[in-house]
Design an enzyme around this catalytic site. Sequence first.
Site, PDB file in Angstrom:
ATOM      1  N   TYR A 171       0.832  -1.209   0.000  1.00 38.85           N
ATOM      2  CA  TYR A 171       0.000   0.000   0.000  1.00 38.85           C
ATOM      3  C   TYR A 171       0.861   1.252   0.000  1.00 38.85           C
ATOM      4  O   TYR A 171       2.093   1.193   0.157  1.00 38.85           O
ATOM      5  CB  TYR A 171      -0.942   0.000   1.215  1.00 38.85           C
TER       6      TYR A 171
ATOM      7  N   ARG B 203       7.829   4.008  -5.039  1.00 38.86           N
ATOM      8  CA  ARG B 203       7.967   3.114  -3.887  1.00 38.86           C
ATOM      9  C   ARG B 203       6.932   1.996  -3.955  1.00 38.86           C
ATOM     10  O   ARG B 203       7.228   0.840  -3.633  1.00 38.86           O
ATOM     11  CB  ARG B 203       7.832   3.901  -2.578  1.00 38.86           C
TER      12      ARG B 203
ATOM     13  N   ARG C  91      -7.866 -20.394  -0.946  1.00 43.97           N
ATOM     14  CA  ARG C  91      -6.796 -20.221   0.030  1.00 43.97           C
ATOM     15  C   ARG C  91      -5.687 -21.250  -0.138  1.00 43.97           C
ATOM     16  O   ARG C  91      -5.926 -22.462  -0.053  1.00 43.97           O
ATOM     17  CB  ARG C  91      -7.352 -20.295   1.458  1.00 43.97           C
TER      18      ARG C  91
ATOM     19  N   HIS D 109      -1.147 -21.006   0.319  1.00 42.24           N
ATOM     20  CA  HIS D 109      -0.028 -20.082   0.522  1.00 42.24           C
ATOM     21  C   HIS D 109       0.711 -19.776  -0.775  1.00 42.24           C
ATOM     22  O   HIS D 109       1.217 -18.686  -0.967  1.00 42.24           O
ATOM     23  CB  HIS D 109       0.967 -20.662   1.541  1.00 42.24           C
TER      24      HIS D 109
ATOM     25  N   LYS E 157       6.473  -1.681   2.029  1.00 40.82           N
ATOM     26  CA  LYS E 157       5.253  -1.136   2.647  1.00 40.82           C
ATOM     27  C   LYS E 157       4.141  -2.156   2.405  1.00 40.82           C
ATOM     28  O   LYS E 157       3.325  -2.024   1.495  1.00 40.82           O
ATOM     29  CB  LYS E 157       4.921   0.248   2.084  1.00 40.82           C
TER      30      LYS E 157
ATOM     31  N   GLU F 296      12.560   2.623  14.001  1.00 40.25           N
ATOM     32  CA  GLU F 296      11.618   3.661  13.563  1.00 40.25           C
ATOM     33  C   GLU F 296      10.355   3.586  14.403  1.00 40.25           C
ATOM     34  O   GLU F 296      10.203   2.696  15.242  1.00 40.25           O
ATOM     35  CB  GLU F 296      11.291   3.492  12.074  1.00 40.25           C
TER      36      GLU F 296
ATOM     37  N   LEU G  60      11.308   1.379   6.950  1.00 38.57           N
ATOM     38  CA  LEU G  60      10.632   1.790   5.726  1.00 38.57           C
ATOM     39  C   LEU G  60      11.286   3.088   5.267  1.00 38.57           C
ATOM     40  O   LEU G  60      11.482   4.015   6.079  1.00 38.57           O
ATOM     41  CB  LEU G  60       9.147   2.001   6.048  1.00 38.57           C
TER      42      LEU G  60
HETATM   43  C1  LIG Z   1       4.710   4.717   5.751  1.00 39.83           C
HETATM   44  C2  LIG Z   1       5.646   4.494   6.887  1.00 39.83           C
HETATM   45  C3  LIG Z   1       6.604   5.450   7.279  1.00 39.83           C
HETATM   46  C4  LIG Z   1       6.649   6.865   6.750  1.00 39.83           C
HETATM   47  O1  LIG Z   1       6.748   6.972   5.379  1.00 39.83           O
HETATM   48  P1  LIG Z   1       6.250   8.275   4.634  1.00 39.83           P
HETATM   49  O2  LIG Z   1       6.496   7.975   3.209  1.00 39.83           O
HETATM   50  O3  LIG Z   1       7.058   9.409   5.129  1.00 39.83           O
HETATM   51  O4  LIG Z   1       4.788   8.433   4.972  1.00 39.83           O
HETATM   52  C5  LIG Z   1       7.532   5.102   8.241  1.00 39.83           C
HETATM   53  N1  LIG Z   1       7.507   3.891   8.826  1.00 39.83           N
HETATM   54  C6  LIG Z   1       6.589   2.971   8.511  1.00 39.83           C
HETATM   55  C7  LIG Z   1       6.619   1.651   9.208  1.00 39.83           C
HETATM   56  C8  LIG Z   1       5.626   3.233   7.537  1.00 39.83           C
HETATM   57  O5  LIG Z   1       4.708   2.306   7.243  1.00 39.83           O
END
Ligand SMILES: *Cc1c(COP(=O)(O)O)cnc(C)c1O
Length: 282
Positions: free
Chosen positions: A32, A51, A99, A101, A146, A178, A202
């Site tokens: 996403y 991304r 379903r 995997h 993501k 993070e 990320l």
């Molecule tokens: C989306 C996200 C971010 C921040 O990313 P942006 O592109 O700045 O919104 C940071 N850490 C995680 C785990 C995320 O999912």
Amino acid sequence: MTKVLINQKLVDEQEATIPYNDRGFIFGDGIYEYIRVYNNKIFTAKEHFERLLRSANEIGLDIDHTVDSLTELVKELVVANKVVNGGVYLQITRGAAPRDHRFPTPPVEPTLMGFSKSYGRPFKDMDQGISAVTTKDIRWLRCDIKSLNLLGNVLAREYAEKYNADEAIQHRDGIVTEGSASNAYAVKDGVIYTHPINNYILNGITRQVVSWICEDEGIPFKEETFDVDFLKNADEVIITNTSVEIMGVIKLDGEQVGNGEVGPITKQLQTRFNHYIDTRCI
Ligand SMILES: *Cc1c(COP(=O)(O)O)cnc(C)c1O
């Protein structure tokens, strides 16, 4: 009536349904993006869609889209819902299939879903600062994707909620990675430190904007790991993401950070961020 994007079509919210066996629902098998809208325009669209395409590629998901086609889709959604300031959520899953995997063979049509949200910029929190707690990073080892698999992030965020904090800053064996949905930074003696780009974090687009700002303003931007102790003794602690932008953390695990106010470097970043809103929206 709010419109939702389902497989390239805008439909009314009530009709926005997904099959029970969609792999996004069953396995979290999808990816996403969350993109900001300022003054009817999309912020850093190219970076976000690049991304998204990278995330798709990393999970072996073939999607029939380009940065341009995704930009067009999101623009349609923004127009349909008359979003002036807000955000757009866009996710793509490996589609609906019995379903199993293993990836469906032959591949099935991916499911694309998007919705929008209207809200203003968080000026009050930007001025006053927010609070955070530290917690163990229990997520998988591909945090650079993501992906829809957010259980570790959800549990971290709920931990923060339990302690009345706004965000949870995670660490692996004491090394700060993070936030649950944000990148984290420590400022010490005028230098900004943040975790290097690898599989443990990320690669945030707001983080990228912060690096541009540091370049503009001559603030040293060091992509180096640091531990929880360093974070707690920092002059300023910052978190960033698409929806909160650049936020000063003034309380960490119940203790004051620095002098307990949003610091000068944080403010400098926040001010310069406006320049990128002006120049990076399409
Ligand atoms: C989306 C996200 C971010 C921040 O990313 P942006 O592109 O700045 O919104 C940071 N850490 C995680 C785990 C995320 O999912």
